[in-house]
Write a protein that holds these residues in place. Structure first.
Motif, PDB file in Angstrom:
ATOM      1  N   ARG A  26       6.642 -11.250   8.929  1.00  0.00           N
ATOM      2  CA  ARG A  26       6.739 -10.681   7.581  1.00  0.00           C
ATOM      3  C   ARG A  26       5.995  -9.351   7.448  1.00  0.00           C
ATOM      4  NH1 ARG A  26       9.380 -13.373   4.137  1.00  0.00           N
ATOM      5  NH2 ARG A  26       9.846 -15.552   4.439  1.00  0.00           N
ATOM      6  N   VAL A  27       6.491  -8.536   6.504  1.00  0.00           N
ATOM      7  CA  VAL A  27       5.838  -7.298   6.106  1.00  0.00           C
ATOM      8  C   VAL A  27       5.551  -7.425   4.611  1.00  0.00           C
ATOM      9  CG1 VAL A  27       6.122  -4.809   5.763  1.00  0.00           C
ATOM     10  CG2 VAL A  27       6.951  -5.879   7.858  1.00  0.00           C
ATOM     11  N   PHE A  28       4.343  -7.066   4.215  1.00  0.00           N
ATOM     12  CA  PHE A  28       3.932  -7.128   2.814  1.00  0.00           C
ATOM     13  C   PHE A  28       3.728  -5.711   2.303  1.00  0.00           C
ATOM     14  CE2 PHE A  28       2.884 -11.081   4.754  1.00  0.00           C
ATOM     15  CZ  PHE A  28       3.156 -12.034   3.783  1.00  0.00           C
ATOM     16  N   CYS A  29       4.153  -5.484   1.069  1.00  0.00           N
ATOM     17  CA  CYS A  29       4.013  -4.176   0.448  1.00  0.00           C
ATOM     18  C   CYS A  29       3.374  -4.360  -0.919  1.00  0.00           C
ATOM     19  CB  CYS A  29       5.380  -3.515   0.307  1.00  0.00           C
ATOM     20  SG  CYS A  29       5.331  -1.872  -0.450  1.00  0.00           S
ATOM     21  N   CYS A  30       2.328  -3.602  -1.183  1.00  0.00           N
ATOM     22  CA  CYS A  30       1.653  -3.602  -2.476  1.00  0.00           C
ATOM     23  C   CYS A  30       1.861  -2.233  -3.104  1.00  0.00           C
ATOM     24  CB  CYS A  30       0.156  -3.862  -2.285  1.00  0.00           C
ATOM     25  SG  CYS A  30      -0.798  -3.673  -3.805  1.00  0.00           S
ATOM     26  N   VAL A  31       2.188  -2.214  -4.392  1.00  0.00           N
ATOM     27  CA  VAL A  31       2.311  -0.946  -5.105  1.00  0.00           C
ATOM     28  C   VAL A  31       1.437  -0.957  -6.340  1.00  0.00           C
ATOM     29  CG1 VAL A  31       4.671  -0.458  -4.327  1.00  0.00           C
ATOM     30  CG2 VAL A  31       4.296  -1.651  -6.500  1.00  0.00           C
ATOM     31  N   ARG A  48      -0.290  -8.710   6.551  1.00  0.00           N
ATOM     32  CA  ARG A  48      -0.895  -9.817   5.790  1.00  0.00           C
ATOM     33  C   ARG A  48      -1.215  -9.353   4.377  1.00  0.00           C
ATOM     34  NH1 ARG A  48      -5.757 -10.716   9.080  1.00  0.00           N
ATOM     35  NH2 ARG A  48      -6.507 -11.392   7.081  1.00  0.00           N
ATOM     36  N   PRO A  49      -1.064 -10.239   3.395  1.00  0.00           N
ATOM     37  CA  PRO A  49      -1.343  -9.862   2.004  1.00  0.00           C
ATOM     38  C   PRO A  49      -2.807 -10.091   1.647  1.00  0.00           C
ATOM     39  CG  PRO A  49      -0.398 -12.047   2.048  1.00  0.00           C
ATOM     40  CD  PRO A  49      -0.474 -11.578   3.481  1.00  0.00           C
ATOM     41  N   THR A  50      -3.653  -9.141   1.955  1.00  0.00           N
ATOM     42  CA  THR A  50      -5.092  -9.322   1.792  1.00  0.00           C
ATOM     43  C   THR A  50      -5.637  -8.520   0.611  1.00  0.00           C
ATOM     44  OG1 THR A  50      -5.583  -7.446   3.218  1.00  0.00           O
ATOM     45  CG2 THR A  50      -5.347  -9.612   4.299  1.00  0.00           C
ATOM     46  N   ALA A  51      -6.867  -8.833   0.230  1.00  0.00           N
ATOM     47  CA  ALA A  51      -7.555  -8.047  -0.792  1.00  0.00           C
ATOM     48  C   ALA A  51      -7.738  -6.610  -0.306  1.00  0.00           C
ATOM     49  CB  ALA A  51      -8.908  -8.677  -1.135  1.00  0.00           C
ATOM     50  N   ALA A  75      -2.340  -6.857 -13.213  1.00  0.00           N
ATOM     51  CA  ALA A  75      -1.765  -7.547 -12.061  1.00  0.00           C
ATOM     52  C   ALA A  75      -1.611  -9.028 -12.399  1.00  0.00           C
ATOM     53  CB  ALA A  75      -2.658  -7.372 -10.837  1.00  0.00           C
ATOM     54  N   ASP A  76      -1.035  -9.768 -11.458  1.00  0.00           N
ATOM     55  CA  ASP A  76      -0.907 -11.203 -11.657  1.00  0.00           C
ATOM     56  C   ASP A  76      -2.164 -11.916 -11.148  1.00  0.00           C
ATOM     57  OD1 ASP A  76      -0.699 -11.383  -8.866  1.00  0.00           O
ATOM     58  OD2 ASP A  76       1.471 -11.538  -8.895  1.00  0.00           O
ATOM     59  N   HIS A  77      -2.122 -13.226 -11.124  1.00  0.00           N
ATOM     60  CA  HIS A  77      -3.282 -14.016 -10.705  1.00  0.00           C
ATOM     61  C   HIS A  77      -3.300 -14.310  -9.199  1.00  0.00           C
ATOM     62  CE1 HIS A  77      -4.507 -14.870 -14.842  1.00  0.00           C
ATOM     63  NE2 HIS A  77      -5.639 -15.256 -14.305  1.00  0.00           N
ATOM     64  N   GLY A  78      -2.632 -13.496  -8.405  1.00  0.00           N
ATOM     65  CA  GLY A  78      -2.686 -13.683  -6.960  1.00  0.00           C
ATOM     66  C   GLY A  78      -4.117 -13.596  -6.465  1.00  0.00           C
ATOM     67  N   SER A  79      -4.400 -14.292  -5.383  1.00  0.00           N
ATOM     68  CA  SER A  79      -5.779 -14.347  -4.873  1.00  0.00           C
ATOM     69  C   SER A  79      -6.317 -12.966  -4.522  1.00  0.00           C
ATOM     70  CB  SER A  79      -5.859 -15.277  -3.658  1.00  0.00           C
ATOM     71  OG  SER A  79      -5.021 -14.798  -2.614  1.00  0.00           O
ATOM     72  N   GLN A  80      -5.448 -12.041  -4.142  1.00  0.00           N
ATOM     73  CA  GLN A  80      -5.886 -10.681  -3.822  1.00  0.00           C
ATOM     74  C   GLN A  80      -6.422  -9.983  -5.068  1.00  0.00           C
ATOM     75  OE1 GLN A  80      -2.780 -11.826  -3.486  1.00  0.00           O
ATOM     76  NE2 GLN A  80      -2.346 -11.930  -1.301  1.00  0.00           N
ATOM     77  N   TYR A  81      -5.790 -10.236  -6.216  1.00  0.00           N
ATOM     78  CA  TYR A  81      -6.175  -9.574  -7.464  1.00  0.00           C
ATOM     79  C   TYR A  81      -7.330 -10.266  -8.180  1.00  0.00           C
ATOM     80  CZ  TYR A  81      -1.923  -6.925  -6.752  1.00  0.00           C
ATOM     81  OH  TYR A  81      -0.962  -6.111  -6.226  1.00  0.00           O
ATOM     82  N   THR A  82      -7.551 -11.526  -7.886  1.00  0.00           N
ATOM     83  CA  THR A  82      -8.684 -12.229  -8.495  1.00  0.00           C
ATOM     84  C   THR A  82      -9.899 -12.220  -7.569  1.00  0.00           C
ATOM     85  OG1 THR A  82      -7.871 -14.364  -7.667  1.00  0.00           O
ATOM     86  CG2 THR A  82      -7.214 -13.727  -9.912  1.00  0.00           C
TER      87      THR A  82
END
Length: 174
Positions: A26-31, A48-51, A75-82
């Protein structure tokens, strides 16, 4: 309160992460998206979808846009954002963090719409062999097409960069 309307740049940023498979994984993209102009002002791509990934996208946005103190980042409540790392980064930049309700995509509808466009216009157009191939295509789509060329009905059918250019031009005349 789901009020995404703004009357100028850098008043509300929204952030989210998407993922897409390749044959390698997988490839993860954050904007980070400016709600006013729909422009992607920061982004990061990783395996990886990390902080650290969301902090990288936020740092890009902050460095490029120099937002005023008190600007809202939603943002949403994803672990990266919390995570402590992300919350700390927001506070240290003098920004205000906003989190949507758990499991509610409407709170981040503008970014979800962006992901839908990316899915249709790029991600689902072929089977991606490598992470590098897809990462490069995501970069080209964001910087070469979406921000510069892709027209938005909410912006009078012009691109985010053209919308911002016209705004700066009007501001300098006034």
């Amino acid at each position: 309160n789901r009020d995404f309307s703004r009357d100028g740049p850098n008043q509300l940023w929204m952030s989210d992460i998407t993922e897409h498979p390749t044959r390698e994984g997988r490839v993860f993209c954050c904007v980070v998206l400016d709600a006013w102009s729909r422009r992607i002002v920061g982004w990061s791509i990783d395996a990886r979808p990390t902080a650290a990934m969301v902090n990288s996208a936020l740092a890009m946005a902050i460095n490029a846009r120099k937002p005023s103190l008190g600007m809202v980042v939603h943002a949403d409540h994803g672990s990266q954002y919390t995570s402590w790392a992300f919350s700390s980064h927001i506070r240290s930049a003098g920004l205000v963090q906003s989190l949507g309700t758990v499991g509610d995509a409407y709170d981040n509808a503008m970014v979800e719409s962006l992901w839908g466009r990316m899915q249709t216009e790029l991600l689902n157009t072929k089977t991606w062999s490598t992470r590098l191939e897809l990462s490069t295509a995501m970069f080209d789509w964001i910087e070469g097409f979406y921000n510069r060329t892709r027209r938005h009905s909410a912006l009078g059918n012009i691109s985010p960069m053209e919308f911002e250019r016209r705004h700066r031009q009007l501001k300098s005349v006034a």
